[in-house]
Design a protein around this motif. Structure first.
Motif, mmCIF file in Angstrom:
data_model
loop_
_atom_site.group_PDB
_atom_site.id
_atom_site.type_symbol
_atom_site.label_atom_id
_atom_site.label_comp_id
_atom_site.label_asym_id
_atom_site.label_seq_id
_atom_site.Cartn_x
_atom_site.Cartn_y
_atom_site.Cartn_z
ATOM 1 N N GLY A 42 0.780 -1.235 0.000
ATOM 2 C CA GLY A 42 0.000 0.000 0.000
ATOM 3 C C GLY A 42 0.808 1.279 0.000
ATOM 4 O O GLY A 42 0.249 2.364 0.119
ATOM 5 N N TRP A 43 2.115 1.192 -0.187
ATOM 6 C CA TRP A 43 2.943 2.386 -0.257
ATOM 7 C C TRP A 43 4.225 2.096 -1.023
ATOM 8 O O TRP A 43 4.673 0.951 -1.134
ATOM 9 C CB TRP A 43 3.267 2.931 1.137
ATOM 10 N N LEU A 44 4.801 3.168 -1.565
ATOM 11 C CA LEU A 44 6.035 3.108 -2.339
ATOM 12 C C LEU A 44 7.218 3.390 -1.421
ATOM 13 O O LEU A 44 7.173 4.320 -0.608
ATOM 14 C CB LEU A 44 5.990 4.146 -3.464
ATOM 15 N N ALA A 45 8.283 2.616 -1.550
ATOM 16 C CA ALA A 45 9.508 2.841 -0.781
ATOM 17 C C ALA A 45 10.492 3.614 -1.661
ATOM 18 O O ALA A 45 10.923 3.115 -2.699
ATOM 19 C CB ALA A 45 10.118 1.514 -0.341
ATOM 20 N N CYS A 46 10.836 4.814 -1.223
ATOM 21 C CA CYS A 46 11.663 5.707 -2.029
ATOM 22 C C CYS A 46 12.933 6.078 -1.281
ATOM 23 O O CYS A 46 12.875 6.532 -0.137
ATOM 24 C CB CYS A 46 10.866 6.955 -2.387
ATOM 25 N N GLY A 47 14.082 5.920 -1.922
ATOM 26 C CA GLY A 47 15.356 6.322 -1.342
ATOM 27 C C GLY A 47 15.734 7.721 -1.781
ATOM 28 O O GLY A 47 15.671 8.038 -2.973
ATOM 29 N N VAL A 48 16.105 8.581 -0.836
ATOM 30 C CA VAL A 48 16.399 9.984 -1.132
ATOM 31 C C VAL A 48 17.673 10.436 -0.411
ATOM 32 O O VAL A 48 18.198 9.729 0.453
ATOM 33 C CB VAL A 48 15.231 10.908 -0.715
ATOM 34 N N ASN A 49 18.138 11.611 -0.764
ATOM 35 C CA ASN A 49 19.271 12.222 -0.073
ATOM 36 C C ASN A 49 18.875 12.530 1.378
ATOM 37 O O ASN A 49 17.754 12.950 1.632
ATOM 38 C CB ASN A 49 19.669 13.511 -0.795
ATOM 39 N N PRO A 50 19.778 12.346 2.330
ATOM 40 C CA PRO A 50 19.435 12.646 3.728
ATOM 41 C C PRO A 50 19.062 14.100 3.965
ATOM 42 O O PRO A 50 18.315 14.411 4.891
ATOM 43 C CB PRO A 50 20.710 12.271 4.493
ATOM 44 N N GLY A 51 19.594 14.997 3.154
ATOM 45 C CA GLY A 51 19.267 16.409 3.343
ATOM 46 C C GLY A 51 19.948 17.276 2.310
ATOM 47 O O GLY A 51 21.139 17.568 2.429
ATOM 48 N N LEU A 52 19.222 17.661 1.276
ATOM 49 C CA LEU A 52 19.754 18.523 0.226
ATOM 50 C C LEU A 52 18.645 19.512 -0.136
ATOM 51 O O LEU A 52 17.685 19.161 -0.819
ATOM 52 C CB LEU A 52 20.170 17.707 -0.995
ATOM 53 N N ALA A 53 18.771 20.724 0.378
ATOM 54 C CA ALA A 53 17.719 21.730 0.209
ATOM 55 C C ALA A 53 17.298 21.846 -1.244
ATOM 56 O O ALA A 53 18.127 21.928 -2.145
ATOM 57 C CB ALA A 53 18.215 23.081 0.708
ATOM 58 N N GLY A 54 15.981 21.833 -1.453
ATOM 59 C CA GLY A 54 15.435 21.936 -2.795
ATOM 60 C C GLY A 54 15.205 20.594 -3.457
ATOM 61 O O GLY A 54 14.338 20.469 -4.328
ATOM 62 N N ALA A 85 1.173 8.183 -0.653
ATOM 63 C CA ALA A 85 1.443 6.801 -0.248
ATOM 64 C C ALA A 85 2.913 6.456 -0.516
ATOM 65 O O ALA A 85 3.251 5.577 -1.310
ATOM 66 C CB ALA A 85 0.517 5.845 -0.989
ATOM 67 N N VAL A 86 3.812 7.189 0.149
ATOM 68 C CA VAL A 86 5.251 7.003 -0.009
ATOM 69 C C VAL A 86 5.913 7.031 1.360
ATOM 70 O O VAL A 86 5.530 7.813 2.230
ATOM 71 C CB VAL A 86 5.888 8.133 -0.863
ATOM 72 N N ARG A 87 6.897 6.188 1.541
ATOM 73 C CA ARG A 87 7.760 6.254 2.714
ATOM 74 C C ARG A 87 9.183 6.473 2.233
ATOM 75 O O ARG A 87 9.655 5.773 1.330
ATOM 76 C CB ARG A 87 7.647 4.977 3.556
ATOM 77 N N PHE A 88 9.856 7.450 2.839
ATOM 78 C CA PHE A 88 11.168 7.866 2.370
ATOM 79 C C PHE A 88 12.276 7.324 3.271
ATOM 80 O O PHE A 88 12.166 7.351 4.493
ATOM 81 C CB PHE A 88 11.235 9.389 2.302
ATOM 82 N N THR A 89 13.331 6.843 2.621
ATOM 83 C CA THR A 89 14.498 6.336 3.328
ATOM 84 C C THR A 89 15.704 7.184 2.944
ATOM 85 O O THR A 89 16.110 7.195 1.777
ATOM 86 C CB THR A 89 14.781 4.866 2.953
ATOM 87 N N PRO A 90 16.278 7.933 3.901
ATOM 88 C CA PRO A 90 17.471 8.716 3.585
ATOM 89 C C PRO A 90 18.672 7.805 3.382
ATOM 90 O O PRO A 90 18.923 6.902 4.193
ATOM 91 C CB PRO A 90 17.639 9.618 4.816
ATOM 92 N N LEU A 91 19.419 8.038 2.303
ATOM 93 C CA LEU A 91 20.550 7.177 1.954
ATOM 94 C C LEU A 91 21.777 8.011 1.601
ATOM 95 O O LEU A 91 21.670 9.017 0.893
ATOM 96 C CB LEU A 91 20.193 6.293 0.753
ATOM 97 N N THR A 92 22.930 7.575 2.079
ATOM 98 C CA THR A 92 24.176 8.237 1.719
ATOM 99 C C THR A 92 24.620 7.772 0.338
ATOM 100 O O THR A 92 24.077 6.803 -0.221
ATOM 101 C CB THR A 92 25.286 7.917 2.735
ATOM 102 N N ALA A 93 25.644 8.436 -0.199
ATOM 103 C CA ALA A 93 26.143 8.062 -1.520
ATOM 104 C C ALA A 93 26.710 6.650 -1.530
ATOM 105 O O ALA A 93 26.624 5.941 -2.539
ATOM 106 C CB ALA A 93 27.212 9.057 -1.964
ATOM 107 N N THR A 94 27.262 6.206 -0.413
ATOM 108 C CA THR A 94 27.907 4.886 -0.377
ATOM 109 C C THR A 94 26.928 3.730 -0.210
ATOM 110 O O THR A 94 27.231 2.610 -0.617
ATOM 111 C CB THR A 94 28.956 4.834 0.751
ATOM 112 N N ASP A 95 25.744 3.989 0.371
ATOM 113 C CA ASP A 95 24.816 2.873 0.601
ATOM 114 C C ASP A 95 23.596 2.884 -0.306
ATOM 115 O O ASP A 95 22.726 2.017 -0.204
ATOM 116 C CB ASP A 95 24.379 2.816 2.074
ATOM 117 N N ARG A 96 23.495 3.844 -1.218
ATOM 118 C CA ARG A 96 22.279 3.977 -2.043
ATOM 119 C C ARG A 96 22.044 2.778 -2.965
ATOM 120 O O ARG A 96 20.918 2.275 -3.058
ATOM 121 C CB ARG A 96 22.346 5.265 -2.863
#
Length: 350
Positions: A42-54, A85-96
């Motif tokens: 029931g939701w999409l798992a999305c990997g994103v930057n831990p914090g990059l304004a914009g 319907a998204v859950r976000f997972t912050p990922l570093t460059a090395t573990d993405r």
């Protein structure tokens, strides 16, 4: 009289029988296991930057916002009918890439450049370019630098495990220049070191530099040098073993780009779906034809993404463009047929 009469000509032979052409075979793709898993949970798992304004950051309420975040919301709208319907997972460059291959996320939407080594060697597929970028340099305005070539001998902050680290080495080596790399794990560490004189300049994609500068103590004290040393086409990535899921993410992105090209926005999509006479708009919004079927989606998947999240120009403007703190110009990210043409181009839906 009978002797003078002419015999009637023999009847004309019947026309040769023409065999009807064989019916065209229709390829039926296998259902996407990723889509099935997304729908089941029931939701999409999305990997994103831990914090990059914009591009990707959690606001004061913990809600994720940004350009890359909105791309995932559009995929959720197209597949589940619900952009939230998204859950976000912050990922570093090395573990993405590890997280993507392991199935911890369904889509990686995180300032990631499309390169041969990654495309062919990481077990992933890139979907469609969402942002055309290039590596640049941030330096104190007080130094009055006009080119990266003036950084000979400088200490330069760079994030480890990224294309920026390799591009930096290539650029200085090709020109016979020397530099001292100050390698860090995250953009946040690079920004902090740079602000505290831990390095003389900071290198990353130009968009990332603009993002970092926007949250510095004195943004106007720093400039992005005009030198751009690489091509960095950024694209969401998915696992390589599910081609239909690759197409789903790809055509969701193309729908956003086509919406801008055809003058469709989140505000006009509902009316145009019902009343537009343009066949291209009607196909995009699912009013004519069923172009969602080969993807395992409803015919209006493009409409859902556009109506709930916006066309490409809406997503760009509110996150990184004129409606944001970054105020980035469209540049290469303008449409191919804009008054000032860019590189943004989507194949047709037909």
């Amino acid at each position: 009289m009978a002797a003078c009469s002419k015999p009637e000509p023999p009847p004309a032979p019947p026309p040769p029988k023409v065999e009807a052409p064989a019916a065209a075979t229709t390829y039926t793709p296998k259902p996407s296991p990723t889509l099935a898993a997304v729908r089941k949970r029931g939701w999409l798992a999305c990997g994103v930057n831990p914090g990059l304004a914009g591009f990707a950051f959690a606001d004061d309420r913990g809600a994720w916002r940004g350009f890359d975040v909105d791309i995932c919301r559009a995929v959720a709208a197209a597949t589940l009918g619900d952009a939230n319907a998204v859950r976000f997972t912050p990922l570093t460059a090395t573990d993405r890439f590890t997280a993507l291959r392991a199935g911890k996320i369904d889509v990686l939407s995180r300032n990631t450049s499309w390169t041969l080594a990654r495309d062919a060697g990481e077990g992933i597929d890139f979907t469609a370019i969402t942002y055309f970028d290039g590596e640049g340099f941030l330096a104190p305005k007080a130094l009055a630098l006009t080119s990266a070539d003036e950084l000979n001998g400088a200490r330069i902050c760079v994030q480890g495990g990224t294309a920026s680290e390799t591009n930096l080495a290539d650029y200085f080596k090709a020109r016979g220049l020397k530099y001292q790399p100050v390698v860090v794990k995250t953009e946040a560490e690079a920004r902090a070191l740079y602000q505290n004189d831990g390095c003389d300049a900071f290198t990353a994609d130009v968009s990332a530099l603009a993002s970092s500068r926007s949250v510095m103590n004195t943004p106007n004290a720093h400039v992005i040098l005009p030198t751009v040393i690489s091509k960095e086409p950024q694209s969401p990535a998915v696992r390589q073993d599910d081609p239909v899921w690759t197409d789903i993410v790809r055509w969701t992105i193309y729908s956003l780009i086509l919406a801008e090209e055809l003058g469709v926005s989140s505000k006009t999509a509902a009316d145009l779906q019902k009343n537009s006479p343009d066949p291209r708009v009607r196909r995009l919004l699912g009013a004519d034809g069923d172009f969602g079927a080969p993807l395992g989606l409803k015919a209006d998947f493009g409409y859902q993404a556009i109506a709930q999240v916006g066309a490409y120009d809406e997503i760009f403007d509110r996150n990184v463009g004129k409606g944001s703190a970054l105020k980035l110009e469209r540049g290469h990210n303008a449409l191919w047929n804009a008054a000032q043409p860019g590189l943004l181009y989507a194949p047709p839906i037909r």
